[in-house]
Design an enzyme around this catalytic site. Structure first.
Site, PDB file in Angstrom:
ATOM      1  N   HIS A 110       0.177 -70.336 -53.084  1.00 26.38           N
ATOM      2  CA  HIS A 110       0.798 -69.485 -52.075  1.00 26.38           C
ATOM      3  C   HIS A 110       1.575 -68.351 -52.730  1.00 26.38           C
ATOM      4  O   HIS A 110       1.797 -68.336 -53.946  1.00 26.38           O
ATOM      5  CB  HIS A 110       1.704 -70.315 -51.181  1.00 26.38           C
ATOM      6  N   GLU A 112       4.719 -67.479 -52.698  1.00 25.30           N
ATOM      7  CA  GLU A 112       5.969 -67.826 -53.363  1.00 25.30           C
ATOM      8  C   GLU A 112       5.719 -68.379 -54.764  1.00 25.30           C
ATOM      9  O   GLU A 112       6.492 -68.116 -55.702  1.00 25.30           O
ATOM     10  CB  GLU A 112       6.737 -68.864 -52.533  1.00 25.30           C
ATOM     11  N   ALA A 155     -18.662 -48.806 -28.209  1.00 27.99           N
ATOM     12  CA  ALA A 155     -18.665 -47.340 -28.212  1.00 27.99           C
ATOM     13  C   ALA A 155     -19.098 -46.866 -26.842  1.00 27.99           C
ATOM     14  O   ALA A 155     -19.924 -47.496 -26.174  1.00 27.99           O
ATOM     15  CB  ALA A 155     -19.605 -46.808 -29.286  1.00 27.99           C
ATOM     16  N   TRP A 215     -27.831 -44.969 -30.139  1.00 24.14           N
ATOM     17  CA  TRP A 215     -26.562 -44.965 -30.852  1.00 24.14           C
ATOM     18  C   TRP A 215     -25.620 -43.961 -30.212  1.00 24.14           C
ATOM     19  O   TRP A 215     -26.020 -42.862 -29.813  1.00 24.14           O
ATOM     20  CB  TRP A 215     -26.765 -44.605 -32.322  1.00 24.14           C
ATOM     21  N   THR A 228     -28.162 -57.899 -26.555  1.00 22.96           N
ATOM     22  CA  THR A 228     -27.915 -57.072 -27.739  1.00 22.96           C
ATOM     23  C   THR A 228     -28.789 -57.526 -28.894  1.00 22.96           C
ATOM     24  O   THR A 228     -29.340 -56.705 -29.634  1.00 22.96           O
ATOM     25  CB  THR A 228     -26.430 -57.139 -28.140  1.00 22.96           C
ATOM     26  N   ARG A 271     -23.248 -54.369 -44.831  1.00 20.38           N
ATOM     27  CA  ARG A 271     -24.035 -53.615 -45.811  1.00 20.38           C
ATOM     28  C   ARG A 271     -23.468 -52.219 -46.074  1.00 20.38           C
ATOM     29  O   ARG A 271     -23.757 -51.630 -47.112  1.00 20.38           O
ATOM     30  CB  ARG A 271     -25.487 -53.523 -45.352  1.00 20.38           C
ATOM     31  N   GLU A 313     -18.949 -57.867 -30.145  1.00 20.40           N
ATOM     32  CA  GLU A 313     -19.549 -56.533 -30.232  1.00 20.40           C
ATOM     33  C   GLU A 313     -20.513 -56.221 -29.087  1.00 20.40           C
ATOM     34  O   GLU A 313     -21.138 -55.175 -29.078  1.00 20.40           O
ATOM     35  CB  GLU A 313     -20.254 -56.370 -31.583  1.00 20.40           C
ATOM     36  N   LEU A 353     -19.201 -58.757 -23.152  1.00 17.41           N
ATOM     37  CA  LEU A 353     -17.847 -58.210 -23.196  1.00 17.41           C
ATOM     38  C   LEU A 353     -17.118 -58.459 -21.882  1.00 17.41           C
ATOM     39  O   LEU A 353     -15.934 -58.839 -21.872  1.00 17.41           O
ATOM     40  CB  LEU A 353     -17.904 -56.710 -23.486  1.00 17.41           C
TER      41      LEU A 353
END
Length: 349
Positions: free
Chosen positions: A51, A53, A162, A178, A204, A215, A291, A297
């Site tokens: 840790h 500390e 987006a 896109w 998706t 990547r 995503e 979503l």
């Protein structure tokens, strides 16, 4: 800014170096101050490793032969309460007490039951002066993923999408198009390297055939998750290539072969986000980026199961398409990423 805050900010900067490396542990930084200067510092660098500390105290011991006397007149700063229990490493509070440091200044308490207040009590029993709450809000924000998992028994949920300037998320015909800039896409890859998992829905996976890796960034790949009730995603798609640990939440089978794990959920359509998040909690997943797509979503927003939403708005208009979710949150920050505007919303508690 007083002296305590200056040194605590250094702790926070050090702690942040552990981003994406220490989960499900918290990010912690520590500094030892003697005669108004830092003589030792460290941060939690890897899950299961020493840790913060320990690193800070060891650095002092390596530098000074009279470290025993120095510790008696030193202050240790740490952004999270020192642990008081034996886990993968011995308790830090006991180490601090054994070296008889004069004072410990803490950013915030550790909400984990085995620690919460117990580290402070151990220090005080050893006659170590303890000061709490220095940059408490900043300390809690840095470890918001850890705190959410401990208190709410689920991962910290980040929504990402987006949209166009006129508020559209995707074309009506279900085709791939896109929206965000290359700079925004690279930032998303960086985000993936910082979180435990990334999740998408079946649509998706079918339309975009995403890799969900990093990547375009130098970092480790997150756990990939796809929601595919009837196992419609072909085995030829990137998500099922076995290159990265991947979970498939479905209604048909439970199976595991190397990097690919199928998890069948009973009553699949009932409280689906809750079921998924609880399964991830049991797997020590501390954070997840959702995503897409729009249906996935919306399932999380409708359930109120999100903590941040990171939304890129591109300077283009479509005039038609599928409208993005309209979040009504005022707690937000904005920045420019390439030609896009990024707004990060934080859900009101």
């Amino acid at each position: 800014m007083d002296g305590h805050e200056i040194y605590m900010r250094r702790c926070l900067d050090l702690a942040a170096l552990g981003t994406g490396l220490v989960s499900p542990n918290p990010m912690v930084g520590a500094v030892v101050v003697y005669n108004n200067r830092i003589i030792g510092e460290g941060w939690h660098q890897a899950f299961g490793g020493p840790h913060a500390e320990v690193h800070a105290i060891n650095e002092v011991m390596d530098k000074f032969s009279n470290y025993a006397e120095i510790f008696k007149n030193s202050t240790l700063y740490v952004n999270l309460e020192p642990c008081a229990h034996y886990g993968k490493t011995p308790p830090c509070a006991r180490l601090i007490a054994e070296h008889q440091l004069k004072r410990v200044v803490i950013g915030c308490r550790d909400p984990f039951d085995a620690v919460n207040g117990k580290g402070i009590a151990l220090l005080q029993d050893a006659r170590v002066e303890v000061i709490e709450g220095v940059l408490q809000k900043e300390s809690e924000f840095l470890n918001r993923r850890f705190i959410t998992r401990v208190r709410q028994h689920r991962p910290y949920v980040i929504l990402k999408w987006a949209q166009t300037a006129d508020g559209y998320f995707a074309p009506d015909d279900g085709s791939q198009q896109w929206i965000s800039s290359p700079q925004a896409q690279q930032m998303v890859h960086r985000w993936r390297s910082e979180e435990d998992a990334v999740l998408v829905g079946k649509n998706t996976a079918l339309i975009d055939n995403p890799r969900l890796n990093v990547r375009a960034w130098n970092g480790r790949n997150p756990l990939r998750i796809v929601i595919d009730k009837n196992l419609e995603v072909p085995s030829t798609h990137h998500l099922l290539d076995g290159s990265i640990h991947t979970l498939v939440f479905n209604a048909l089978k439970s199976d595991w072969s190397e990097n690919l794990k199928y998890i069948s959920l009973e009553n699949f359509d009932l409280y689906l986000p809750q079921q998924i998040l609880y399964q991830l909690y049991l797997m020590d997943v501390q954070s997840v980026i959702v995503e897409g797509g729009l249906h996935t979503l919306k399932a999380f927003t409708d359930a109120g199961l999100w903590d941040e939403a990171r939304i890129f708005k591109a300077p283009l208009t479509w005039g038609k398409g599928k409208l993005a979710i309209n979040l009504k949150e005022s707690n937000s920050v904005n920045q420019k990423v390439g030609i896009d505007n990024l707004t990060i919303y934080y859900k009101s508690k």
